[in-house]
Scaffold this motif. Structure first.
Motif, short mmCIF file in Angstrom:
data_model
loop_
_atom_site.label_atom_id
_atom_site.label_comp_id
_atom_site.label_asym_id
_atom_site.label_seq_id
_atom_site.Cartn_x
_atom_site.Cartn_y
_atom_site.Cartn_z
N TYR A 90 0.84 -1.21 0.00
CA TYR A 90 0.00 0.00 0.00
C TYR A 90 0.87 1.25 0.00
CZ TYR A 90 -2.65 3.80 2.14
OH TYR A 90 -3.19 5.03 2.42
N TYR A 91 1.93 1.25 0.82
CA TYR A 91 2.82 2.41 0.88
C TYR A 91 3.59 2.57 -0.42
CZ TYR A 91 1.78 2.58 5.86
OH TYR A 91 1.13 2.68 7.05
N GLN A 92 3.92 1.46 -1.08
CA GLN A 92 4.59 1.56 -2.37
C GLN A 92 3.68 2.21 -3.41
OE1 GLN A 92 7.92 0.52 -3.60
NE2 GLN A 92 7.03 1.95 -5.09
N ASP A 93 2.40 1.84 -3.40
CA ASP A 93 1.45 2.45 -4.33
C ASP A 93 1.29 3.95 -4.05
OD1 ASP A 93 1.08 -0.02 -5.47
OD2 ASP A 93 -0.71 -0.50 -4.28
N ARG A 94 1.20 4.29 -2.78
CA ARG A 94 1.11 5.71 -2.40
C ARG A 94 2.35 6.46 -2.86
NH1 ARG A 94 -2.04 9.51 -0.57
NH2 ARG A 94 -0.44 10.18 0.91
N PHE A 95 3.49 5.86 -2.65
CA PHE A 95 4.76 6.48 -3.02
C PHE A 95 4.83 6.70 -4.53
CE2 PHE A 95 9.40 6.20 -3.90
CZ PHE A 95 9.80 7.30 -3.16
N ASP A 96 4.40 5.71 -5.32
CA ASP A 96 4.41 5.84 -6.78
C ASP A 96 3.49 6.97 -7.24
OD1 ASP A 96 6.19 3.76 -6.90
OD2 ASP A 96 4.67 2.23 -7.33
N ILE A 97 2.31 7.07 -6.61
CA ILE A 97 1.36 8.12 -6.98
C ILE A 97 1.95 9.50 -6.68
CG2 ILE A 97 -0.89 9.14 -6.42
CD1 ILE A 97 -1.89 6.27 -5.91
N ILE A 98 2.57 9.63 -5.51
CA ILE A 98 3.16 10.92 -5.12
C ILE A 98 4.30 11.30 -6.07
CG2 ILE A 98 4.47 12.09 -3.32
CD1 ILE A 98 2.90 10.40 -1.28
N ILE A 99 5.17 10.35 -6.37
CA ILE A 99 6.29 10.63 -7.27
C ILE A 99 5.79 10.98 -8.68
CG2 ILE A 99 8.35 9.67 -8.35
CD1 ILE A 99 8.70 10.40 -5.44
N SER A 100 4.73 10.27 -9.13
CA SER A 100 4.16 10.58 -10.45
C SER A 100 3.62 12.00 -10.48
CB SER A 100 3.04 9.59 -10.78
OG SER A 100 3.52 8.28 -10.84
N ASP A 101 2.96 12.40 -9.42
CA ASP A 101 2.43 13.76 -9.33
C ASP A 101 3.56 14.79 -9.36
OD1 ASP A 101 0.19 15.70 -8.74
OD2 ASP A 101 1.44 16.01 -6.95
N ILE A 102 4.64 14.51 -8.62
CA ILE A 102 5.77 15.43 -8.59
C ILE A 102 6.47 15.48 -9.95
CG2 ILE A 102 8.04 15.83 -7.55
CD1 ILE A 102 6.96 14.69 -4.95
N ILE A 104 5.11 14.97 -12.93
CA ILE A 104 4.28 15.73 -13.88
C ILE A 104 4.31 17.22 -13.54
CG2 ILE A 104 1.91 16.10 -14.68
CD1 ILE A 104 1.44 13.09 -14.20
N ARG A 105 4.24 17.54 -12.25
CA ARG A 105 4.16 18.94 -11.85
C ARG A 105 5.46 19.69 -12.14
NH1 ARG A 105 1.86 20.24 -5.96
NH2 ARG A 105 0.11 19.15 -6.99
N LYS A 107 7.95 18.46 -14.18
CA LYS A 107 8.52 18.03 -15.45
C LYS A 107 9.87 17.34 -15.28
CE LYS A 107 6.12 21.71 -17.96
NZ LYS A 107 6.26 22.89 -18.87
N LEU A 108 9.91 16.35 -14.39
CA LEU A 108 11.12 15.58 -14.14
C LEU A 108 11.18 14.38 -15.07
CD1 LEU A 108 11.11 15.63 -10.23
CD2 LEU A 108 12.43 17.10 -11.75
N PRO A 109 12.34 13.72 -15.21
CA PRO A 109 12.43 12.52 -16.06
C PRO A 109 11.47 11.44 -15.59
CG PRO A 109 14.61 13.33 -15.50
CD PRO A 109 13.65 14.13 -14.68
N SER A 110 10.78 10.80 -16.52
CA SER A 110 9.77 9.80 -16.17
C SER A 110 10.37 8.51 -15.63
CB SER A 110 8.91 9.49 -17.40
OG SER A 110 9.72 9.01 -18.46
N ASP A 111 11.64 8.23 -15.96
CA ASP A 111 12.23 6.98 -15.49
C ASP A 111 12.66 7.03 -14.03
OD1 ASP A 111 14.22 8.80 -15.81
OD2 ASP A 111 15.61 7.47 -16.91
N ILE A 112 12.37 8.13 -13.36
CA ILE A 112 12.73 8.23 -11.94
C ILE A 112 11.92 7.24 -11.10
CG2 ILE A 112 11.03 10.01 -11.32
CD1 ILE A 112 13.20 11.32 -9.61
#
Length: 363
Positions: A90-102, A104-105, A107-112
């Motif tokens: 669950y925490y991994q999914d939350r972490f992925d969502i937060i990083i995806s938001d950051i 996109i917001r 404009k960082l490399p997507s492979d992070i």
């Protein structure tokens, strides 16, 4: 100079060889070292009970208290870590969502996202801790046997030393080494245990009011890792701040609270209270502590890192009481005792300074 260099290189090679032997024979030496350190802490308790009951009963009582305490710690550790691992996805999914938001917001490399795999890192770390804990539990019977015989027999008693070393000067020096090691290690472990329990309590209490999940587990890990100087407290501090970020984002108030409280607890207890209570008794250089952590961590893993400071202090005390190894003891010290210059030496230095000044003023 040639003899000195040969001696230094020989000492380095001997240290490496001894490290390799200790690493290979870990199942034999590690329980023995743990038993010796625990016997230093338990010996005063046995002496206290021995005033009222026979020594055998006093030793059995202390061992019973130790076993109950270790069982409670093991049960608590197992239940909390198991519960945390079961929901780490669950925490991994939350972490992925937060990083995806950051990403996109800002404009960082997507492979992070591929680089930041939280669950793999946490599971690996918890797995290593669990393996070390299980290995220690498996060797617990051997440790207990060692402790029982050490507390019953007292193998380094004054009577045995007199029989083994008829020369009085050797008896005095050997007795000084044993008493100093026993006093210093017992004092260090007792104070460190008290500070660690206080740290764990404050961490749990703070995280409870902040609202972080598994606050009791983090408090227990804070107690455990506080025995690893500097590195252990830093790991817990970073882990709790990261978990608060994952749990509460995008609400920043609890994240900022964890970001302020966790370093504050470590700074007050680790950088102020601990040195204040220890005083100058534990006169070890920070560099030596770091080297000791790396060395014993390489030999015995995480368990070796917990034992690094007591072992380094023991080596320093032994070197300080052997004339040929006194320079090693001085190099291992923090240098605080060297700053204290005796009045006699100060007067000599003052006279030499005045003579130099008078010579310079003379035409």
């Amino acid at each position: 100079m040639k003899i000195t260099l040969n001696t230094i290189f020989l000492g380095i090679l001997t240290t490496i060889a001894m490290g390799a032997v200790l690493h290979i024979l870990q199942p034999l030496f590690l329980p023995l070292v743990i038993a010796i350190l625990l016997s230093f802490v338990l010996s005063p308790l046995v002496t206290h009970f021995h005033k009222r009951i026979p020594r055998v009963l006093a030793v059995l009582l202390v061992i019973g208290i130790l076993m109950v305490g270790l069982y409670a710690i093991g049960w608590f550790f197992y239940t909390r870590i198991t519960s945390f691992v079961s929901v780490i996805g669950y925490y991994q999914d939350r972490f992925d969502i937060i990083i995806s938001d950051i990403v996109i917001r800002y404009k960082l490399p997507s492979d992070i996202l591929e680089v930041l795999q939280l669950s793999a890192s946490l599971r690996s770390g918890l797995y290593n801790i669990s393996i070390s804990f299980v290995n220690f539990a498996g060797q617990l019977i051997i440790v207990v046997f060692f402790i029982v015989f050490m507390l019953l027999e007292n193998p380094l008693s004054e009577r045995k030393m007199k029989m083994a070393f008829p020369k009085e000067s050797v008896q005095i020096r050997f007795g000084t080494i044993i008493r100093t090691i026993s006093t210093q290690i017992a004092r260090y472990l007792t104070i460190k245990l008290g500070i660690s329990i206080t740290t764990g309590f404050l961490v749990s209490l703070s995280l409870y009011f902040i609202g972080l999940d598994f606050y009791l587990m983090w408090g227990f890990l804070a107690i455990l890792f506080n025995f690893i100087p500097n590195i252990g407290s830093t790991i817990i501090m970073v882990a709790t701040i990261l978990m608060s970020f994952i749990q509460f984002y995008p609400v920043w108030n609890p994240i900022l609270a964890a970001l302020i409280v966790m370093p504050l607890i470590q700074m007050i207890l680790g950088n102020f209270l601990d040195p204040k209570l220890q005083g100058n008794q534990l006169d070890l250089s920070p560099v030596i502590i770091l080297i000791s952590l790396v060395f014993w961590g390489w030999i015995w893993g995480i368990t070796g890192m917990f034992l690094a400071v007591p072992l380094a202090e023991t080596i320093k005390i032994i070197c300080a009481n052997i004339d040929a190894l006194k320079p090693v003891s001085i190099l291992m010290s923090s240098g605080k005792s060297l700053k204290q210059v005796s009045p006699k030496n100060s007067d000599i230095e003052k006279d030499e300074t005045e003579n130099t000044e008078n010579t310079e003023e003379t035409p």
